[in-house]
Design an enzyme around this catalytic site. Sequence first.
Site, PDB file in Angstrom:
ATOM      1  N   ASP A  18     122.851  27.073   7.935  1.00 17.20           N
ATOM      2  CA  ASP A  18     123.765  26.353   7.038  1.00 17.20           C
ATOM      3  C   ASP A  18     124.270  25.031   7.602  1.00 17.20           C
ATOM      4  OD1 ASP A  18     125.104  26.496   4.420  1.00 17.20           O
ATOM      5  OD2 ASP A  18     126.969  26.619   5.552  1.00 17.20           O
ATOM      6  N   LYS A  41     132.980  25.154   6.560  1.00 21.23           N
ATOM      7  CA  LYS A  41     132.826  23.860   5.900  1.00 21.23           C
ATOM      8  C   LYS A  41     133.948  22.884   6.285  1.00 21.23           C
ATOM      9  CE  LYS A  41     128.946  24.870   4.280  1.00 21.23           C
ATOM     10  NZ  LYS A  41     128.607  25.703   3.195  1.00 21.23           N
ATOM     11  N   TYR A  96     138.645  32.975  -0.153  1.00 19.76           N
ATOM     12  CA  TYR A  96     137.192  33.068  -0.244  1.00 19.76           C
ATOM     13  C   TYR A  96     136.430  32.070   0.625  1.00 19.76           C
ATOM     14  CZ  TYR A  96     132.753  34.291  -2.268  1.00 19.76           C
ATOM     15  OH  TYR A  96     131.482  34.764  -2.432  1.00 19.76           O
ATOM     16  N   CYS A 143     120.690  26.462  -2.559  1.00 24.76           N
ATOM     17  CA  CYS A 143     119.393  25.854  -2.865  1.00 24.76           C
ATOM     18  C   CYS A 143     118.321  26.216  -1.847  1.00 24.76           C
ATOM     19  CB  CYS A 143     119.532  24.347  -3.007  1.00 24.76           C
ATOM     20  SG  CYS A 143     120.451  23.890  -4.487  1.00 24.76           S
ATOM     21  N   SER A 151     124.267  23.602  -1.581  1.00 28.65           N
ATOM     22  CA  SER A 151     124.666  25.008  -1.607  1.00 28.65           C
ATOM     23  C   SER A 151     123.823  25.797  -2.605  1.00 28.65           C
ATOM     24  CB  SER A 151     126.132  25.104  -2.005  1.00 28.65           C
ATOM     25  OG  SER A 151     126.921  24.406  -1.065  1.00 28.65           O
ATOM     26  N   ARG A 161     133.905  28.010  -3.598  1.00 25.35           N
ATOM     27  CA  ARG A 161     134.650  26.834  -3.156  1.00 25.35           C
ATOM     28  C   ARG A 161     135.237  26.099  -4.363  1.00 25.35           C
ATOM     29  NH1 ARG A 161     131.688  23.229  -1.882  1.00 25.35           N
ATOM     30  NH2 ARG A 161     129.660  24.210  -2.123  1.00 25.35           N
ATOM     31  N   ARG A 188     128.133  37.295  -1.534  1.00 26.47           N
ATOM     32  CA  ARG A 188     127.653  36.899  -0.206  1.00 26.47           C
ATOM     33  C   ARG A 188     127.550  38.073   0.747  1.00 26.47           C
ATOM     34  NH1 ARG A 188     126.595  31.095   0.637  1.00 26.47           N
ATOM     35  NH2 ARG A 188     127.097  30.275  -1.404  1.00 26.47           N
ATOM     36  N   HIS A 222     124.795  19.535   6.713  1.00 25.62           N
ATOM     37  CA  HIS A 222     124.629  20.786   5.958  1.00 25.62           C
ATOM     38  C   HIS A 222     123.141  21.148   5.972  1.00 25.62           C
ATOM     39  CE1 HIS A 222     125.491  23.019   1.875  1.00 25.62           C
ATOM     40  NE2 HIS A 222     125.644  23.821   2.900  1.00 25.62           N
TER      41      HIS A 222
HETATM   42  P1  GTP Z   1     124.526  28.173   0.765  1.00 28.97           P
HETATM   43  O1  GTP Z   1     124.789  29.302   1.666  1.00 28.97           O
HETATM   44  O2  GTP Z   1     125.370  28.198  -0.476  1.00 28.97           O
HETATM   45  O3  GTP Z   1     124.622  26.848   1.436  1.00 28.97           O
HETATM   46  O4  GTP Z   1     123.036  28.387   0.133  1.00 28.97           O
HETATM   47  P2  GTP Z   1     121.557  28.228   0.753  1.00 28.97           P
HETATM   48  O5  GTP Z   1     121.116  26.812   0.668  1.00 28.97           O
HETATM   49  O6  GTP Z   1     121.466  28.896   2.062  1.00 28.97           O
HETATM   50  O7  GTP Z   1     120.676  29.015  -0.337  1.00 28.97           O
HETATM   51  P3  GTP Z   1     119.937  30.419  -0.227  1.00 28.97           P
HETATM   52  O8  GTP Z   1     118.788  30.412   0.735  1.00 28.97           O
HETATM   53  O9  GTP Z   1     120.936  31.475  -0.062  1.00 28.97           O
HETATM   54  O10 GTP Z   1     119.304  30.519  -1.695  1.00 28.97           O
HETATM   55  C1  GTP Z   1     120.085  30.429  -2.854  1.00 28.97           C
HETATM   56  C2  GTP Z   1     119.330  30.995  -4.022  1.00 28.97           C
HETATM   57  O11 GTP Z   1     118.088  30.319  -4.199  1.00 28.97           O
HETATM   58  C3  GTP Z   1     118.992  32.469  -3.845  1.00 28.97           C
HETATM   59  O12 GTP Z   1     119.219  33.140  -5.052  1.00 28.97           O
HETATM   60  C4  GTP Z   1     117.528  32.454  -3.514  1.00 28.97           C
HETATM   61  O13 GTP Z   1     116.878  33.615  -3.915  1.00 28.97           O
HETATM   62  C5  GTP Z   1     117.010  31.219  -4.235  1.00 28.97           C
HETATM   63  N1  GTP Z   1     115.855  30.635  -3.507  1.00 28.97           N
HETATM   64  C6  GTP Z   1     115.787  30.352  -2.198  1.00 28.97           C
HETATM   65  N2  GTP Z   1     114.562  29.873  -1.852  1.00 28.97           N
HETATM   66  C7  GTP Z   1     113.848  29.839  -2.995  1.00 28.97           C
HETATM   67  C8  GTP Z   1     112.512  29.435  -3.295  1.00 28.97           C
HETATM   68  O14 GTP Z   1     111.730  29.008  -2.454  1.00 28.97           O
HETATM   69  N3  GTP Z   1     112.136  29.521  -4.600  1.00 28.97           N
HETATM   70  C9  GTP Z   1     112.987  29.988  -5.572  1.00 28.97           C
HETATM   71  N4  GTP Z   1     112.535  30.052  -6.818  1.00 28.97           N
HETATM   72  N5  GTP Z   1     114.244  30.393  -5.326  1.00 28.97           N
HETATM   73  C10 GTP Z   1     114.676  30.318  -4.049  1.00 28.97           C
HETATM   74  C1  SPV Z   2     128.124  26.699   0.585  1.00 24.84           C
HETATM   75  O1  SPV Z   2     128.740  26.702  -0.486  1.00 24.84           O
HETATM   76  O2  SPV Z   2     127.401  25.754   0.950  1.00 24.84           O
HETATM   77  C2  SPV Z   2     128.206  27.875   1.471  1.00 24.84           C
HETATM   78  C3  SPV Z   2     129.174  28.914   1.132  1.00 24.84           C
HETATM   79  O3  SPV Z   2     127.502  27.939   2.463  1.00 24.84           O
HETATM   80  S1  SPV Z   2     130.780  28.506   1.604  1.00 24.84           S
HETATM   81  O4  SPV Z   2     131.027  29.087   2.927  1.00 24.84           O
HETATM   82  O5  SPV Z   2     131.682  29.121   0.618  1.00 24.84           O
HETATM   83  O6  SPV Z   2     130.934  27.088   1.680  1.00 24.84           O
HETATM   84 MN    MN Z   3     126.197  26.056   2.656  1.00 24.85          MN
END
Ligand code: GTP
Ligand code: SPV
Ligand code: MN
Length: 607
Positions: free
Chosen positions: A297, A230, A221, A274, A272, A81, A390, A250
């Site tokens: 999400d 979003k 993207y 996290c 994001s 983004r 992704r 979110h």
């Molecule tokens: P968006 O789709 O961007 O909104 O991200 P999200 O909040 O869904 O994050 P996601 O669960 O995809 O995790 C993002 C990164 O954080 C990945 O590389 C995970 O492996 C890492 N991660 C997720 N949960 C944990 C955790 O409990 N501990 C650690 N150390 N890393 C984590």
């Molecule tokens: C984020 O960035 O929080 C996502 C990926 O979930 S995107 O769809 O690119 O916003």
């Molecule tokens: Mn997101």
Amino acid sequence: MGDTRLPLLAEAPTTYEPLLSWVEEVAELTKPERIHWVNGSEAEYRTLTDELVAAGTLTRLNPELFPNSFAAFSDPADVARVEEQTFICSENERDAGFTNNWMEPATMKGKLAELFDGSMRGRTMYVIPFVMGHLDAEDPKFGVEITDSAYVVASMRVMARIGTDVLERIEETGAFFVPALHSVGAPLEPGQEDVPWPCNPEKWIVHFPEERSIVSYGSGYGGNALLGKKCYALRIASVMARDEGWLAEHMLILKLTSPENRVYNVAAAFPSACGKTNLALLDPTIEGWKVETLGDDITWMRFGKDGELRAVNPEAGLFGVAPGTGWGTNPNAMRAIAKGNSIFTNVALTDDGGVWWEGMTEEVPTHLTDWQGNDWTPDSGRPAAHPNSRFCTPIDQIDMLAPEYFAPEGVEVHAILFGGRRKTTIPLVTQSRDWAQGIFYGATLSSETTAAAAGAVGVVRRDPMAMLPFIGYDAGDYLNHWVRVSAKANPARLPKIFLVNWFRRTREGGFAWPGFGDNARVLKWAIERIEGAADAVETPIGFVPTPASLDLTGLGMTEDEVQEAVRFDAEEWKAEVPGLEEWFERFGGSLPESLTAELESLKSRLA
Ligand code: GTP
Ligand code: SPV
Ligand code: MN
């Protein structure tokens, strides 16, 4: 249909005037070669993906490994983004607030009209009717995306409910739809050869909140281009929610069942990259607790007739961060992905026609083709997959999907977690004393930036409710809206609020908490707090666990090690206060008074 319609519209499968006239206006401006009305069928998806394979945009994966799945590789300058180029063009600058970029709507429209003039030359213009949330919702939220990217069409089919059923419903009910216009900004001259990932160095992601419309230019993207996600389900929906008395957030949402068969639905807002997708698909490491997924999400919530908070997931797919998603950390996501029907973007390719990314398997392949198409070996010294690569996978491929996902009325929310990525200061979990302090947790949420947005990674920034890049209006008004809406709640049924941090570091630099499946231990503690069963220590920031109050069975950590994850550190918190004060000053008076009062009372408790 009038006789004066553009010949390109001859095959329009609708007579719905508001839609026809918008499509015609866009076609006249953008001058596509042809118009394709997306019906959402299996056959159409097959044709589209075949065409994308022929064009080199998609690589078909080995069907024995990933059936009906594809890999896409973006332009290296179009990988996330673009927050700098994201605008909220409200009529008054004040209504966009300090967290958004703003430009006068007329000026922006003039600029966009120039950019879109002929922007689809030589390309197909796709018209995608879609609905965010349920088609059978009380007040279904429709949209129509016009795009010149077939990759966007294929991805939207995974992420949202699209096609003929939706179009018919819009027409039958005379419904409003959010017009969402997208172009990659790469017209083709006659005879000009296309590139695998057309895009434009100039990018604009623009929202007109009063007219509820979206215009996106230059990027193909994710959140820049899949406009139901979003742009609609958060930025525009947050404005609708403000005006209609609900919340667009979110957040992930999961259903937790205790060994005694008590059910709790937990929503969680993390910025994001996290941990939302990972928590939503959590595989608990403790006996007897069951997690089912509702969303990963975006969550739309409203207070129901009994004053309970109800939530639905408006999306139909996962657009998950690939790196770190593995058989060890997130087997449920891996199983969903392995069923196929997925589009991967910017991952690496294995020599047998599969995909790989950092963290997918413990064993690292000896040879890969990296996301930029280069040979890669473990000693290449760079990641094989882009950090924001992704997987895009239908949500109903998740074995642990909760049946309530399909219920238009959603589920009651019992707990809300706010969390971020902080190396220090924020304990593993803290329970707020009350709802007001919980809103304070959300309002002051902070996190280190990630690869999900273009720009520096690892910088601590405030990210209110994990919505910083997604609030479609003034951030202070948004927090006021939270306060106002929750006044409709039945106080006895207000969710309990917790602040969490899976990313705290030890003095040695490693993660203080193993995370992933072990986060079930934190969920269990939260539920036991709601039930009044778990112990806690009261600190100036709220209640934190004693190591003994957490279920540590089989964890292999000493109580001292756990203490490092859960401890409240007064010195770190005193150092945090100036940042909080500065943050609140930036709202310039639009902040709810209750939040200023919370900060004052925190300061006095810390003193
Ligand atoms: P968006 O789709 O961007 O909104 O991200 P999200 O909040 O869904 O994050 P996601 O669960 O995809 O995790 C993002 C990164 O954080 C990945 O590389 C995970 O492996 C890492 N991660 C997720 N949960 C944990 C955790 O409990 N501990 C650690 N150390 N890393 C984590
Ligand atoms: C984020 O960035 O929080 C996502 C990926 O979930 S995107 O769809 O690119 O916003
Ligand atoms: Mn997101």
